[in-house]
Design a protein around this motif. Structure first.
Motif, PDB file in Angstrom:
ATOM      1  N   PHE A   8       0.777  -1.250   0.007  1.00  8.88           N
ATOM      2  CA  PHE A   8       0.131   0.097  -0.063  1.00  8.88           C
ATOM      3  C   PHE A   8       0.933   1.141  -0.011  1.00  8.88           C
ATOM      4  O   PHE A   8       0.268   2.334  -0.537  1.00  8.88           O
ATOM      5  CB  PHE A   8      -1.035  -0.021   1.243  1.00  8.88           C
ATOM      6  N   ALA A   9       2.266   1.150   0.447  1.00  5.31           N
ATOM      7  CA  ALA A   9       3.096   2.240   0.263  1.00  5.31           C
ATOM      8  C   ALA A   9       3.523   2.423  -1.157  1.00  5.31           C
ATOM      9  O   ALA A   9       4.331   3.512  -1.407  1.00  5.31           O
ATOM     10  CB  ALA A   9       3.994   2.157   1.219  1.00  5.31           C
ATOM     11  N   GLY A  10       3.293   1.419  -1.823  1.00  6.68           N
ATOM     12  CA  GLY A  10       3.678   1.612  -3.403  1.00  6.68           C
ATOM     13  C   GLY A  10       5.019   0.918  -3.401  1.00  6.68           C
ATOM     14  O   GLY A  10       5.833   1.034  -4.695  1.00  6.68           O
ATOM     15  N   VAL A  11       5.829   0.116  -2.678  1.00  2.74           N
ATOM     16  CA  VAL A  11       6.841  -0.557  -3.019  1.00  2.74           C
ATOM     17  C   VAL A  11       6.737  -1.577  -3.832  1.00  2.74           C
ATOM     18  O   VAL A  11       5.851  -2.614  -4.004  1.00  2.74           O
ATOM     19  CB  VAL A  11       7.493  -1.486  -1.521  1.00  2.74           C
ATOM     20  N   THR A  12       7.550  -1.664  -5.076  1.00  6.99           N
ATOM     21  CA  THR A  12       7.267  -2.577  -6.223  1.00  6.99           C
ATOM     22  C   THR A  12       8.163  -3.768  -5.784  1.00  6.99           C
ATOM     23  O   THR A  12       8.695  -4.004  -5.019  1.00  6.99           O
ATOM     24  CB  THR A  12       8.134  -2.031  -7.475  1.00  6.99           C
ATOM     25  N   ALA A  13       8.055  -4.748  -6.944  1.00  2.00           N
ATOM     26  CA  ALA A  13       8.329  -6.041  -6.550  1.00  2.00           C
ATOM     27  C   ALA A  13      10.075  -5.863  -6.505  1.00  2.00           C
ATOM     28  O   ALA A  13      10.919  -6.565  -5.820  1.00  2.00           O
ATOM     29  CB  ALA A  13       8.064  -6.936  -7.549  1.00  2.00           C
ATOM     30  N   LYS A  14      10.776  -5.209  -7.614  1.00  2.10           N
ATOM     31  CA  LYS A  14      12.039  -5.037  -7.767  1.00  2.10           C
ATOM     32  C   LYS A  14      12.542  -4.343  -6.455  1.00  2.10           C
ATOM     33  O   LYS A  14      13.746  -4.473  -5.832  1.00  2.10           O
ATOM     34  CB  LYS A  14      12.476  -4.262  -8.834  1.00  2.10           C
ATOM     35  N   GLU A  15      11.802  -3.123  -5.846  1.00  4.63           N
ATOM     36  CA  GLU A  15      12.210  -2.546  -4.793  1.00  4.63           C
ATOM     37  C   GLU A  15      12.415  -3.593  -3.568  1.00  4.63           C
ATOM     38  O   GLU A  15      13.274  -3.234  -2.592  1.00  4.63           O
ATOM     39  CB  GLU A  15      11.245  -1.344  -4.553  1.00  4.63           C
TER      40      GLU A  15
END
Length: 262
Positions: A8-15
């Motif tokens: 929900f904070a927008g952390v992507t898979a790569k991040e």
């Protein structure tokens, strides 16, 4: 860290991989990590429950086992429908959004004869829509992978089959429900189709086609690659015919696929 809050904070898979591997934390990623501290987990779960949306992380026993093998696997999946379908062996079916009647006729011949294989596709117009509808009509299990959150739908033509799938089958997304449409997310969606499936079938594709990118993703992950051979005068078969020449398996019957799944 709490994977739901990270999502929900927008952390992507790569991040997420960067965090796991203790890599370089960019200012943007640091801001997202800090944002998780401002989110209320109880409120998020309550809203998900109200919207009949569930979620699993990659540690869940029903997370697709093959999907976990890809480099940038989604660390969380939101879903509506029957979660147990994600444990089935899957065949990815993709093709042109401009698919001709040949795609539908071929899939009507091939898909119903497959045994214990679920069809996974992207609920897009054209080949995706045909694959999902044929699977539902013939009591096969099918999985729709969304390129946006569950509160969004595109295109309108697949809204009815999506509603039916969310009752009796399943739709999944790596994005929180309010995530809108972004062009790059469609390519990211394709890696999930390629990664979760044991093989990917391309029905029709021009020489430069997103469907062929999905096939290449699958082959890069050591999945089986299949193509329908097509009319040599049809631009929509130029890409599939070329891939067959390059080594993809030509499919003219369900047995051409079933042998790899048995």
């Amino acid at each position: 860290m709490d994977l739901l809050l990270m999502s929900f904070a927008g952390v992507t898979a790569k991040e997420y991989l960067t965090i796991q591997q203790q890599g370089n934390i960019t200012p943007s990623l640091y801001a997202k990590i800090q944002r998780t501290k401002t989110l209320n987990r109880h409120d998020i779960i309550r809203r998900l429950d109200q919207d009949n949306i569930g979620y699993i992380t990659y540690e869940h026993e029903l997370y697709p086992p093959l999907l976990k093998e890809i480099y940038d696997f989604p660390y969380i999946l939101y879903y509506r429908g029957n979660l147990s379908i994600l444990s089935e062996k899957m065949l990815g079916v993709v093709g042109s959004r401009k698919a001709s009647g040949y795609t539908k006729k071929a899939l009507e011949k091939i898909l119903p004869e497959l045994d214990n294989i679920a069809v996974v596709s992207g609920l897009a117009y054209g080949a995706d829509e045909a694959a999902h509808r044929i699977a539902v009509e013939h009591n096969m299990k099918t999985i729709g992978v969304l390129a946006f959150g569950h509160h969004t739908h595109y295109p309108k033509t697949t809204a009815d089959i999506r509603r039916q799938m969310e009752q009796d089958h399943i739709t999944i997304s790596e994005y929180p429900p309010d995530t809108p449409i972004n062009k790059w997310q469609f390519v990211a969606r394709n890696r999930i189709i390629a990664g979760a499936a044991q093989g990917v079938l391309v029905t029709e594709a021009e020489e430069k086609s997103g469907s062929l990118i999905t096939l290449e993703m699958a082959l890069d992950e050591n999945r089986n690659g299949y193509c329908l051979p097509g009319n040599i005068t049809s631009p929509l078969s130029a890409g599939t015919n070329l891939r067959i020449q390059e080594g993809a398996s030509a499919v003219t019957a369900a047995s051409d696929i079933q042998a790899d799944f048995s």
